[in-house]
Structures are given as structure tokens and as C-alpha cells.
Scaffold this motif. Structure first.
Motif, PDB file in Angstrom:
ATOM      1  N   ILE A  98       0.854  -1.191   0.000  1.00  0.00           N
ATOM      2  CA  ILE A  98       0.000   0.000   0.000  1.00  0.00           C
ATOM      3  C   ILE A  98       0.887   1.237   0.000  1.00  0.00           C
ATOM      4  O   ILE A  98       1.798   1.347   0.829  1.00  0.00           O
ATOM      5  N   PRO A  99       0.627   2.217  -0.881  1.00  0.00           N
ATOM      6  CA  PRO A  99       1.424   3.439  -0.854  1.00  0.00           C
ATOM      7  C   PRO A  99       1.199   4.203   0.453  1.00  0.00           C
ATOM      8  O   PRO A  99       0.087   4.223   0.993  1.00  0.00           O
ATOM      9  N   VAL A 100       2.260   4.824   0.950  1.00  0.00           N
ATOM     10  CA  VAL A 100       2.206   5.501   2.248  1.00  0.00           C
ATOM     11  C   VAL A 100       1.098   6.556   2.303  1.00  0.00           C
ATOM     12  O   VAL A 100       0.429   6.709   3.322  1.00  0.00           O
ATOM     13  N   ARG A 101       0.875   7.255   1.218  1.00  0.00           N
ATOM     14  CA  ARG A 101      -0.161   8.303   1.197  1.00  0.00           C
ATOM     15  C   ARG A 101      -1.555   7.702   1.447  1.00  0.00           C
ATOM     16  O   ARG A 101      -2.352   8.254   2.202  1.00  0.00           O
ATOM     17  N   THR A 102      -1.835   6.573   0.825  1.00  0.00           N
ATOM     18  CA  THR A 102      -3.118   5.901   1.024  1.00  0.00           C
ATOM     19  C   THR A 102      -3.208   5.326   2.431  1.00  0.00           C
ATOM     20  O   THR A 102      -4.257   5.381   3.070  1.00  0.00           O
ATOM     21  N   TYR A 103      -2.100   4.799   2.919  1.00  0.00           N
ATOM     22  CA  TYR A 103      -2.082   4.257   4.273  1.00  0.00           C
ATOM     23  C   TYR A 103      -2.400   5.353   5.286  1.00  0.00           C
ATOM     24  O   TYR A 103      -3.178   5.141   6.217  1.00  0.00           O
ATOM     25  N   GLU A 104      -1.827   6.535   5.093  1.00  0.00           N
ATOM     26  CA  GLU A 104      -2.027   7.633   6.039  1.00  0.00           C
ATOM     27  C   GLU A 104      -3.412   8.256   5.951  1.00  0.00           C
ATOM     28  O   GLU A 104      -3.860   8.895   6.901  1.00  0.00           O
ATOM     29  N   ALA A 112     -11.521   0.801   7.790  1.00  0.00           N
ATOM     30  CA  ALA A 112     -10.382   0.128   7.153  1.00  0.00           C
ATOM     31  C   ALA A 112      -9.571  -0.642   8.189  1.00  0.00           C
ATOM     32  O   ALA A 112      -9.153  -1.777   7.940  1.00  0.00           O
ATOM     33  N   GLN A 113      -9.384  -0.062   9.353  1.00  0.00           N
ATOM     34  CA  GLN A 113      -8.637  -0.744  10.410  1.00  0.00           C
ATOM     35  C   GLN A 113      -9.363  -1.999  10.885  1.00  0.00           C
ATOM     36  O   GLN A 113      -8.742  -3.044  11.096  1.00  0.00           O
ATOM     37  N   LEU A 114     -10.683  -1.904  11.034  1.00  0.00           N
ATOM     38  CA  LEU A 114     -11.465  -3.074  11.425  1.00  0.00           C
ATOM     39  C   LEU A 114     -11.376  -4.173  10.361  1.00  0.00           C
ATOM     40  O   LEU A 114     -11.252  -5.351  10.671  1.00  0.00           O
ATOM     41  N   SER A 115     -11.432  -3.758   9.112  1.00  0.00           N
ATOM     42  CA  SER A 115     -11.404  -4.714   8.004  1.00  0.00           C
ATOM     43  C   SER A 115     -10.066  -5.453   7.923  1.00  0.00           C
ATOM     44  O   SER A 115     -10.039  -6.679   7.844  1.00  0.00           O
ATOM     45  N   VAL A 116      -8.963  -4.721   7.954  1.00  0.00           N
ATOM     46  CA  VAL A 116      -7.665  -5.399   7.828  1.00  0.00           C
ATOM     47  C   VAL A 116      -7.387  -6.279   9.047  1.00  0.00           C
ATOM     48  O   VAL A 116      -6.734  -7.316   8.935  1.00  0.00           O
ATOM     49  N   GLN A 120      -7.140 -10.214   8.661  1.00  0.00           N
ATOM     50  CA  GLN A 120      -5.727 -10.489   8.935  1.00  0.00           C
ATOM     51  C   GLN A 120      -4.853 -10.198   7.715  1.00  0.00           C
ATOM     52  O   GLN A 120      -4.096 -11.053   7.240  1.00  0.00           O
ATOM     53  N   ILE A 121      -4.971  -8.976   7.213  1.00  0.00           N
ATOM     54  CA  ILE A 121      -4.226  -8.549   6.036  1.00  0.00           C
ATOM     55  C   ILE A 121      -2.852  -8.039   6.473  1.00  0.00           C
ATOM     56  O   ILE A 121      -2.752  -7.040   7.178  1.00  0.00           O
ATOM     57  N   LYS A 122      -1.823  -8.731   6.059  1.00  0.00           N
ATOM     58  CA  LYS A 122      -0.462  -8.269   6.319  1.00  0.00           C
ATOM     59  C   LYS A 122      -0.162  -7.188   5.289  1.00  0.00           C
ATOM     60  O   LYS A 122      -0.446  -7.350   4.108  1.00  0.00           O
ATOM     61  N   ARG A 123       0.408  -6.082   5.769  1.00  0.00           N
ATOM     62  CA  ARG A 123       0.613  -4.936   4.896  1.00  0.00           C
ATOM     63  C   ARG A 123       2.079  -4.519   4.830  1.00  0.00           C
ATOM     64  O   ARG A 123       2.787  -4.580   5.823  1.00  0.00           O
ATOM     65  N   ILE A 133      10.474   0.906   1.693  1.00  0.00           N
ATOM     66  CA  ILE A 133       9.396   0.401   2.516  1.00  0.00           C
ATOM     67  C   ILE A 133       9.440   1.167   3.827  1.00  0.00           C
ATOM     68  O   ILE A 133      10.496   1.221   4.471  1.00  0.00           O
ATOM     69  N   THR A 134       8.342   1.780   4.192  1.00  0.00           N
ATOM     70  CA  THR A 134       8.321   2.570   5.417  1.00  0.00           C
ATOM     71  C   THR A 134       7.833   1.781   6.620  1.00  0.00           C
ATOM     72  O   THR A 134       8.125   2.143   7.750  1.00  0.00           O
TER      73      THR A 134
END
Length: 138
Positions: A98-104, A112-116, A120-123, A133-134
Motif C-alpha cells: 500500500i502506498p504511504v499516502r493511502t495508508y495515512e 479500514a482498520q477493522l477490516s484489515v 488479517q491482512i499483512k501490509r 518500505i516505510t
């Protein structure tokens, strides 16, 4: 062959900067009569804390009109790819890049936090400009 994501090369370079060896570009699987192409397969051969770890990376740019729509598509693809890996290469862990801008922005929203967490989505969070990779999120 599936089209490569806009930020494919940036993520590939970022992984290599962290001493990952790219083993597959793309990582091709066939499971249950269905063919899959995960963007990258990589192995960590040099980092002691990840000795011999194998990963698959599905790279997303999230540049569409709606980050939610982009996430719906990415989530479905990720879940199918993870299942295919569990069957054919159970020693490989799948990450959603995931690009940092979208993550932020989008991925800080409660939904989104509940969903991942639920799925159990590793990001793998990446900076496409600096090709780094940040953050790794398990």
C-alpha cells in the motif's frame, strides 16, 4: 499476462534495498484449475531476523476515484491469492503493498482498520517516490 501496477518497480526496488531477493516477477500459481499471478515473490536471504522467509507481494496503487472501491477490489484479490498460496506454497506469506499516502489517509479510518484486522491482512507500506518500505504490518 496481467498488467503491472503503476508502482510495481518502486516496490521491487524497495524490497531489494532491504536485501530481499526477487524470485518471481510475477509469482505464478495454479490451484484447483485456476491460474493466479501475484505481483512479486521474494525471499530474504540476508536479514537474520527473516532468514529464509518467503513472501508474496500484491502491489496496489490506490489511484482510482474511490479508495473504498480500490480497497474492495484489492481485498477480494488478496483473499483469493492468500488461499491459493496456503494450498500451493504454505511456506510463503502474502503482503498487500500500500502506498504511504493511502495508508495515512484511507487506512487510518476506523472501518479500514477493522477490516484489515478482521481479515488479517499483512501490509507492506511503501513510498513510491523514494522507493523504500516505510513499514511492515503483521
Amino acid at each position: 499476462m496481467a498488467a503491472k501496477d503503476l508502482f510495481h518497480t518502486a516496490v521491487k526496488i524497495a524490497l531489494q534495498k532491504e536485501n530481499w531477493v526477487i524470485t518471481d516477477d510475477p509469482l505464478r500459481l495454479e490451484v484447483g484449475g485456476t491460474k493466479f499471478e501475484i505481483d512479486l515473490g521474494a525471499e530474504s536471504l540476508l536479514a537474520a531476523e527473516r532468514q529464509g522467509q518467503k513472501i508474496g507481494v500484491e502491489i496496489k496503487s490506490f489511484l482510482g476515484e474511490s479508495p473504498l472501491t480500490d480497497y474492495h477490489a484489492a481485498l477480494g484479490q488478496f483473499l483469493n491469492y492468500r488461499l491459493a498460496l496456503e494450498i500451493s506454497q504454505p511456506d510463503r506469506t502474502l503482503y498487500l503493498a500500500i502506498p504511504v499516502r493511502t495508508y495515512e489517509s484511507f487506512f487510518q479510518r476506523e472501518f479500514a482498520q477493522l477490516s484489515v484486522e478482521r481479515y488479517q491482512i499483512k501490509r507492506l507500506i511503501y513510498d513510491p517516490i523514494n522507493e523504500v518500505i516505510t513499514q511492515w504490518i503483521e
